[in-house]
Design a protein around this motif. Structure first.
Motif, PDB file in Angstrom:
ATOM      1  N   ILE A  53       0.843  -1.198   0.000  1.00 29.10           N
ATOM      2  CA  ILE A  53       0.000   0.000   0.000  1.00 29.10           C
ATOM      3  C   ILE A  53       0.879   1.249   0.000  1.00 29.10           C
ATOM      4  CG2 ILE A  53      -1.761   1.314   1.262  1.00 29.10           C
ATOM      5  CD1 ILE A  53      -2.598  -1.388   2.541  1.00 29.10           C
ATOM      6  N   GLY A  54       0.768   2.055  -1.049  1.00 31.68           N
ATOM      7  CA  GLY A  54       1.507   3.301  -1.095  1.00 31.68           C
ATOM      8  C   GLY A  54       0.839   4.358  -0.226  1.00 31.68           C
ATOM      9  N   VAL A  55       1.650   5.253   0.311  1.00 29.53           N
ATOM     10  CA  VAL A  55       1.120   6.318   1.162  1.00 29.53           C
ATOM     11  C   VAL A  55       1.606   7.669   0.640  1.00 29.53           C
ATOM     12  CG1 VAL A  55       0.959   7.264   3.491  1.00 29.53           C
ATOM     13  CG2 VAL A  55       1.149   4.781   3.168  1.00 29.53           C
ATOM     14  N   ASN A  56       0.649   8.516   0.266  1.00 29.58           N
ATOM     15  CA  ASN A  56       0.942   9.864  -0.201  1.00 29.58           C
ATOM     16  C   ASN A  56       0.699  10.829   0.955  1.00 29.58           C
ATOM     17  OD1 ASN A  56       1.206   8.890  -2.960  1.00 29.58           O
ATOM     18  ND2 ASN A  56      -1.024   8.700  -2.928  1.00 29.58           N
ATOM     19  N   PHE A  57       1.759  11.441   1.450  1.00 26.25           N
ATOM     20  CA  PHE A  57       1.656  12.334   2.601  1.00 26.25           C
ATOM     21  C   PHE A  57       1.531  13.798   2.171  1.00 26.25           C
ATOM     22  CE2 PHE A  57       2.384   9.571   6.132  1.00 26.25           C
ATOM     23  CZ  PHE A  57       3.247   8.568   5.696  1.00 26.25           C
ATOM     24  N   THR A  58       0.647  14.510   2.819  1.00 29.49           N
ATOM     25  CA  THR A  58       0.631  15.969   2.785  1.00 29.49           C
ATOM     26  C   THR A  58       0.905  16.421   4.211  1.00 29.49           C
ATOM     27  OG1 THR A  58      -0.960  16.069   0.964  1.00 29.49           O
ATOM     28  CG2 THR A  58      -0.722  18.043   2.329  1.00 29.49           C
ATOM     29  N   VAL A  59       1.983  17.193   4.397  1.00 29.35           N
ATOM     30  CA  VAL A  59       2.458  17.533   5.733  1.00 29.35           C
ATOM     31  C   VAL A  59       2.456  19.051   5.881  1.00 29.35           C
ATOM     32  CG1 VAL A  59       4.307  17.204   7.405  1.00 29.35           C
ATOM     33  CG2 VAL A  59       3.943  15.505   5.609  1.00 29.35           C
ATOM     34  N   LEU A  60       1.781  19.529   6.950  1.00 29.76           N
ATOM     35  CA  LEU A  60       1.602  20.964   7.153  1.00 29.76           C
ATOM     36  C   LEU A  60       1.888  21.356   8.594  1.00 29.76           C
ATOM     37  CD1 LEU A  60      -1.823  21.337   5.307  1.00 29.76           C
ATOM     38  CD2 LEU A  60       0.362  22.183   4.459  1.00 29.76           C
ATOM     39  N   PRO A  61       2.251  22.618   8.834  1.00 29.38           N
ATOM     40  CA  PRO A  61       2.361  23.102  10.214  1.00 29.38           C
ATOM     41  C   PRO A  61       1.018  22.960  10.930  1.00 29.38           C
ATOM     42  CG  PRO A  61       3.372  24.645   8.692  1.00 29.38           C
ATOM     43  CD  PRO A  61       2.640  23.636   7.858  1.00 29.38           C
ATOM     44  N   GLU A  62       1.084  22.935  12.257  1.00 32.99           N
ATOM     45  CA  GLU A  62      -0.092  22.588  13.054  1.00 32.99           C
ATOM     46  C   GLU A  62      -1.303  23.467  12.784  1.00 32.99           C
ATOM     47  OE1 GLU A  62      -1.322  22.395  17.741  1.00 32.99           O
ATOM     48  OE2 GLU A  62       0.653  21.706  17.133  1.00 32.99           O
ATOM     49  N   ASN A  63      -1.155  24.766  12.840  1.00 32.90           N
ATOM     50  CA  ASN A  63      -2.311  25.627  12.625  1.00 32.90           C
ATOM     51  C   ASN A  63      -2.895  25.441  11.233  1.00 32.90           C
ATOM     52  OD1 ASN A  63      -1.974  26.652  15.183  1.00 32.90           O
ATOM     53  ND2 ASN A  63      -0.864  28.477  14.507  1.00 32.90           N
ATOM     54  N   ASP A  64      -2.012  25.282  10.250  1.00 33.69           N
ATOM     55  CA  ASP A  64      -2.468  25.112   8.873  1.00 33.69           C
ATOM     56  C   ASP A  64      -3.151  23.760   8.659  1.00 33.69           C
ATOM     57  OD1 ASP A  64      -1.333  27.557   8.433  1.00 33.69           O
ATOM     58  OD2 ASP A  64       0.475  26.786   7.453  1.00 33.69           O
ATOM     59  N   VAL A  65      -2.607  22.712   9.275  1.00 27.72           N
ATOM     60  CA  VAL A  65      -3.201  21.405   9.057  1.00 27.72           C
ATOM     61  C   VAL A  65      -4.585  21.320   9.679  1.00 27.72           C
ATOM     62  CG1 VAL A  65      -2.390  20.061  11.081  1.00 27.72           C
ATOM     63  CG2 VAL A  65      -2.576  18.958   8.837  1.00 27.72           C
ATOM     64  N   ARG A  66      -4.785  21.974  10.830  1.00 29.37           N
ATOM     65  CA  ARG A  66      -6.118  21.977  11.433  1.00 29.37           C
ATOM     66  C   ARG A  66      -7.127  22.642  10.494  1.00 29.37           C
ATOM     67  NH1 ARG A  66      -6.165  20.625  16.846  1.00 29.37           N
ATOM     68  NH2 ARG A  66      -4.125  20.608  17.868  1.00 29.37           N
ATOM     69  N   ASP A  67      -6.718  23.738   9.887  1.00 32.24           N
ATOM     70  CA  ASP A  67      -7.592  24.460   8.969  1.00 32.24           C
ATOM     71  C   ASP A  67      -7.917  23.598   7.750  1.00 32.24           C
ATOM     72  OD1 ASP A  67      -9.093  26.644   8.160  1.00 32.24           O
ATOM     73  OD2 ASP A  67      -7.411  27.618   7.144  1.00 32.24           O
ATOM     74  N   LYS A  68      -6.898  22.992   7.178  1.00 33.82           N
ATOM     75  CA  LYS A  68      -7.110  22.195   5.962  1.00 33.82           C
ATOM     76  C   LYS A  68      -7.926  20.941   6.247  1.00 33.82           C
ATOM     77  CE  LYS A  68      -4.805  20.349   1.860  1.00 33.82           C
ATOM     78  NZ  LYS A  68      -5.705  21.122   0.958  1.00 33.82           N
ATOM     79  N   ILE A  69      -7.651  20.277   7.367  1.00 34.33           N
ATOM     80  CA  ILE A  69      -8.432  19.081   7.706  1.00 34.33           C
ATOM     81  C   ILE A  69      -9.897  19.440   7.886  1.00 34.33           C
ATOM     82  CG2 ILE A  69      -8.835  17.332   9.487  1.00 34.33           C
ATOM     83  CD1 ILE A  69      -5.766  17.309   9.931  1.00 34.33           C
TER      84      ILE A  69
END
Length: 456
Positions: free
Chosen positions: A67-83
């Protein structure tokens, strides 16, 4: 709440939403895309433990499962917004996201994430019974279903300089009260050149000053809201706790307290500027790092109390599966590996036992390899996490789960605004009574809006 790095590169978890997204992709996959039927897309925070996971995935998880895994990695404040944007739209672009125990119950109620119970029941290798019960409880929604698995977790405890207290003939209790801590802070304040009695966060932010202060409120008998959503921010328990906290940090606390958060208190402790520090258990790894000036000088005891038996908070970066994901089976396989005992052993072998994403499994605290590097703080950390009860953190029933927060979407804004008032009181710009009077009005508005939304 915090995230730990090996000293000195430590940053605090300031749990606020921010605009502006800047992603990166690296080891273990590319930025989110289809990537084929046998791959998944993972959206996660850029904390050090997550970056380690990203590095190890292709050569281990993908090689083993295909199973391949494609990661998108963001700073904490930004990742909360995007999620929040991605999962609320239910577009299904991301299969897995890193969520905390603040978001997971909220997302579960909104049907943005999938229950995990059937996967756990069928996966004998995962061993859910090894997950610390307080973690499982914090990731279980009101419907009784489990919606997240922890990657690593933390509570809070009191850290202190053993040598400084010993020189003054002071013995730290294993379960101190806040009045005892205040007396010790007064006794050691100034006894070493440039050293204050204690460091307590004063920096604005619902995940900064309000995290430790809310645990003090709980044990002083206060609460943000009664079980019927009546705001209690200016009630006696909340008021007594806030007066105590503000007075303690103003009288015996660190220089620049109104701007001091996790990072500043860590630096003050490492540099010998304070004799005690109440904060996240994850800080101990930095204090005991091989290049830390205070290594082997620190003691660790339970979070101080007044009217409760315990008061430590509970926080976990965890994994959730988007309800709209078409690849839930593969998503679970990734979660099962990333939160497993064998993944911790892999990190210990490949990176080092001090980098293990601990704080979630009982077996971690029985592993001799881990205990070799974490002997000073492993037991008090495990006890603090195990003792935390997110459903009963104070002396009265609560309307929502949470120890250092109230688990409703409105709390992020409420906590941030109240924190600004508290920080102003610490700075001497307003009285505690004025700060809480303003904060009570904010809480009343939130209660009214929340109840209206529920009724609607």
């Amino acid at each position: 709440m915090s995230r730990a790095r090996v000293f000195p590169a430590v940053t605090a978890a300031t749990l606020t939403l921010a605009a502006g997204l800047c992603g990166c992709a690296g080891w273990g996959g590319n930025a989110a895309g289809d990537g084929g039927a046998n791959s998944i897309n993972v959206l996660m925070v850029n904390n050090p433990q997550m970056i380690d996971l990203q590095r190890l995935t292709a050569a281990n998880f993908t090689r083993e499962t295909g199973i391949g895994v494609n990661f998108t990695v963001l700073p904490e404040n930004d990742v909360r917004d995007k999620i929040s944007q991605e999962f609320s739209s239910q577009a299904g672009q991301y299969d897995v996201a890193s969520l905390s125990n603040f978001e997971i119950p909220i997302y579960a109620t909104s049907h943005w994430i999938a229950p995990l119970d059937r996967y756990v029941a069928a996966d004998r290798r995962f061993d859910q019974a090894d997950i610390l019960p307080s973690m499982t409880k914090s990731l279980t929604a009101d419907d009784g279903k489990l919606y997240g698995e922890p990657f690593y977790g933390e509570s809070s405890f009191l850290m202190y300089r053993k040598d400084v207290l010993e020189k003054q003939g002071i013995t730290m209790p294993s379960h101190p009260t806040w009045p005892q801590v205040a007396r010790i802070a007064a006794q050691v304040d100034g006894k070493e050149p440039g050293m204050r009695g204690i460091c307590l966060r004063g920096q604005p932010g619902w995940g900064q000053v309000m995290a430790p202060l809310t645990t003090v409120v709980n044990t002083f008998g206060g609460t943000w809201f009664d079980k019927d959503w009546t705001p209690r921010v200016d009630a006696p328990g909340f008021t007594a706790a806030t007066r105590f906290y503000v007075n303690l940090v103003r009288t015996h606390g660190e220089a620049g307290a109104p701007q001091a958060g996790f990072t500043e208190c860590l630096n003050n402790t490492v540099q010998g500027n304070v004799a005690m520090w109440y904060d996240a258990t994850s800080a101990a790894g930095s204090l005991e790092a091989s290049d830390s000036p205070v290594k082997d000088k620190m003691g660790y005891v339970a979070a101080p109390v007044v009217h409760t038996e315990r008061s430590g908070w509970l926080y976990a970066w965890s994994w959730g599966i988007q309800q709209a994901s078409a690849k839930k089976d593969n998503a679970w396989k990734f979660i099962s590996w990333a939160s497993s005992r064998r993944y911790e052993e892999l990190v210990g072998e490949k990176i080092g036992w001090s980098s293990v994403p601990a704080g979630k499994r009982a077996s971690t605290y029985e592993n001799p390899d881990y205990l070799t590097v974490a002997s000073a703080f492993a037991e008090p950390t495990r006890d603090a996490i195990a003792d935390a009860d997110p459903r009963n953190p104070g002396v009265q029933p609560r309307p929502a789960i949470g120890i250092q927060f109230v688990d409703i979407p409105e709390f992020t804004d409420l906590g941030t605004q109240v924190s600004q008032n508290i920080s102003s009181a610490i700075a001497g710009q307003m009285s505690v009574d004025e700060a809480l009077d303003r904060s009570q009005r904010l809480a009343e508005d939130v209660a009214e809006r929340y109840q209206s939304r529920q009724e609607g």
